[in-house]
Motif scaffolding. Structure first.
Motif, PDB file in Angstrom:
ATOM      1  N   ARG A   1      17.463 -39.197   6.150  1.00  0.00           N
ATOM      2  CA  ARG A   1      16.676 -38.125   6.503  1.00  0.00           C
ATOM      3  C   ARG A   1      17.808 -36.735   6.715  1.00  0.00           C
ATOM      4  O   ARG A   1      19.008 -37.211   6.803  1.00  0.00           O
ATOM      5  CB  ARG A   1      16.930 -37.228   8.043  1.00  0.00           C
ATOM      6  CG  ARG A   1      15.120 -39.083   8.439  1.00  0.00           C
ATOM      7  CD  ARG A   1      14.840 -38.421  10.021  1.00  0.00           C
ATOM      8  NE  ARG A   1      13.684 -39.994  10.261  1.00  0.00           N
ATOM      9  CZ  ARG A   1      11.819 -39.506  10.336  1.00  0.00           C
ATOM     10  NH1 ARG A   1      11.909 -38.058   9.250  1.00  0.00           N
ATOM     11  NH2 ARG A   1      11.302 -40.552  10.238  1.00  0.00           N
TER      12      ARG A   1
ATOM     13  N   SER B   1      11.320 -32.165   7.039  1.00  0.00           N
ATOM     14  CA  SER B   1      10.393 -32.943   6.582  1.00  0.00           C
ATOM     15  C   SER B   1      11.114 -34.263   5.653  1.00  0.00           C
ATOM     16  O   SER B   1      10.335 -35.441   5.886  1.00  0.00           O
ATOM     17  CB  SER B   1       9.276 -32.657   6.431  1.00  0.00           C
ATOM     18  OG  SER B   1       8.902 -31.791   5.519  1.00  0.00           O
TER      19      SER B   1
ATOM     20  N   LYS C   1      12.415 -36.986   3.629  1.00  0.00           N
ATOM     21  CA  LYS C   1      12.312 -38.602   3.961  1.00  0.00           C
ATOM     22  C   LYS C   1      13.166 -39.372   2.783  1.00  0.00           C
ATOM     23  O   LYS C   1      11.754 -39.492   1.505  1.00  0.00           O
ATOM     24  CB  LYS C   1      11.208 -39.879   4.421  1.00  0.00           C
ATOM     25  CG  LYS C   1      11.188 -38.622   6.040  1.00  0.00           C
ATOM     26  CD  LYS C   1       9.750 -39.978   6.698  1.00  0.00           C
ATOM     27  CE  LYS C   1       9.124 -39.105   7.597  1.00  0.00           C
ATOM     28  NZ  LYS C   1       7.932 -40.251   8.735  1.00  0.00           N
TER      29      LYS C   1
END
Length: 257
Positions: free
Chosen positions: A234, A248, A250
């Motif tokens: 992350r 947000s 990943k």
């Protein structure tokens, strides 16, 4: 990249070609990565050492109201990543039957109140066509709680955008083709921005498919094309401060077996 290396990039948005890298080793291909094998075959490429996939929408698209991606600016209900795409957001909002619209909002936006949202849209479009992003937001505002307003609006736009661009099927097609393209020990790196994308990548690396379990030999060993490399990555706090839209993201890495 080495002197004899080659880098191929894919983008179906024609505006991406305005700032492409000037290097004879770099090739920017106008097309969807769901057809990666076909495009690379044109250049005589049948195997690669690494693939990096960023499934996000570009900042340029979000920052321009005229494309219809932004929840902040007035713009037409478009949301096409490819300008020549046949389906746009206006058609989804104004022409989809109630049940299909509810399904889009529920599946691609993961919205619990998809039924109420779809009902409001259908009732409004019976009075007059819904033509702009702000008109869509305005009609939904009364039924969205203030404390979660921005999140839900973002989920609604996400759902419509995924439907317009058939994004999840494109990712599935792309991932399947990486099995044939990547050389042994080649790396696959995928950056996802919401759970629907990340779930596809995670499951494909783990099982080699999108549904069901991988086939095993008589000893119980799974027959898999990839092995996971490291853990989910992350963005750091420092990166988020520099680029808030990365929050947000990943990142998952896999290696071709």
């Amino acid at each position: 990249m080495t002197a004899d290396g080659r880098l191929f990039a894919f983008d179906q948005d024609r505006t991406a070609f305005e700032n492409q890298l000037e290097d004879h080793r770099f090739h920017l291909i106008k097309g969807n990565f769901s057809e990666i094998k076909r495009h690379l075959k044109f250049y005589g490429i049948t195997g690669v050492d690494g693939i990096l996939a960023d499934f996000g929408v570009s900042s340029r698209q979000f920052d321009s109201g005229e494309r219809g991606f932004s929840t902040r600016f007035e713009g037409p209900l478009d949301m096409r990543m490819n300008h020549s795409g046949q389906l746009d957001a206006k058609q989804v909002i104004n022409e989809y039957p109630f049940e299909d619209l509810r399904s889009v909002l529920s599946q691609y936006g993961e919205l619990r109140n998809a039924h109420h949202l779809a009902t409001a849209i259908v009732n409004k479009r019976e009075e007059a066509p819904i033509k702009s992003t702000q008109a869509l937001i305005a009609l939904l505002t009364p039924i969205i709680p203030n404390q979660s307003f921005n999140k839900i609006i973002a989920q609604i736009f996400q759902a419509i955008r995924i439907e317009v661009n058939d994004e999840l099927e494109a990712i599935k097609s792309f991932l399947k083709q990486t099995v044939d393209l990547l050389k042994q020990n080649g790396r696959l790196v995928c950056i996802s921005y919401h759970s629907l994308e990340d779930r596809l990548v995670k499951y494909f690396v783990r099982e080699g498919k999108f549904e069901g379990k991988a086939e095993s030999d008589i000893y119980g060993n799974k027959n898999l094309p990839f092995k996971k490399v490291g853990k989910l990555i992350r963005p750091s706090e420092k990166e988020i401060k520099l680029n808030n839209r990365s929050r947000s993201g990943k990142l998952r890495i896999a290696e071709r077996i």
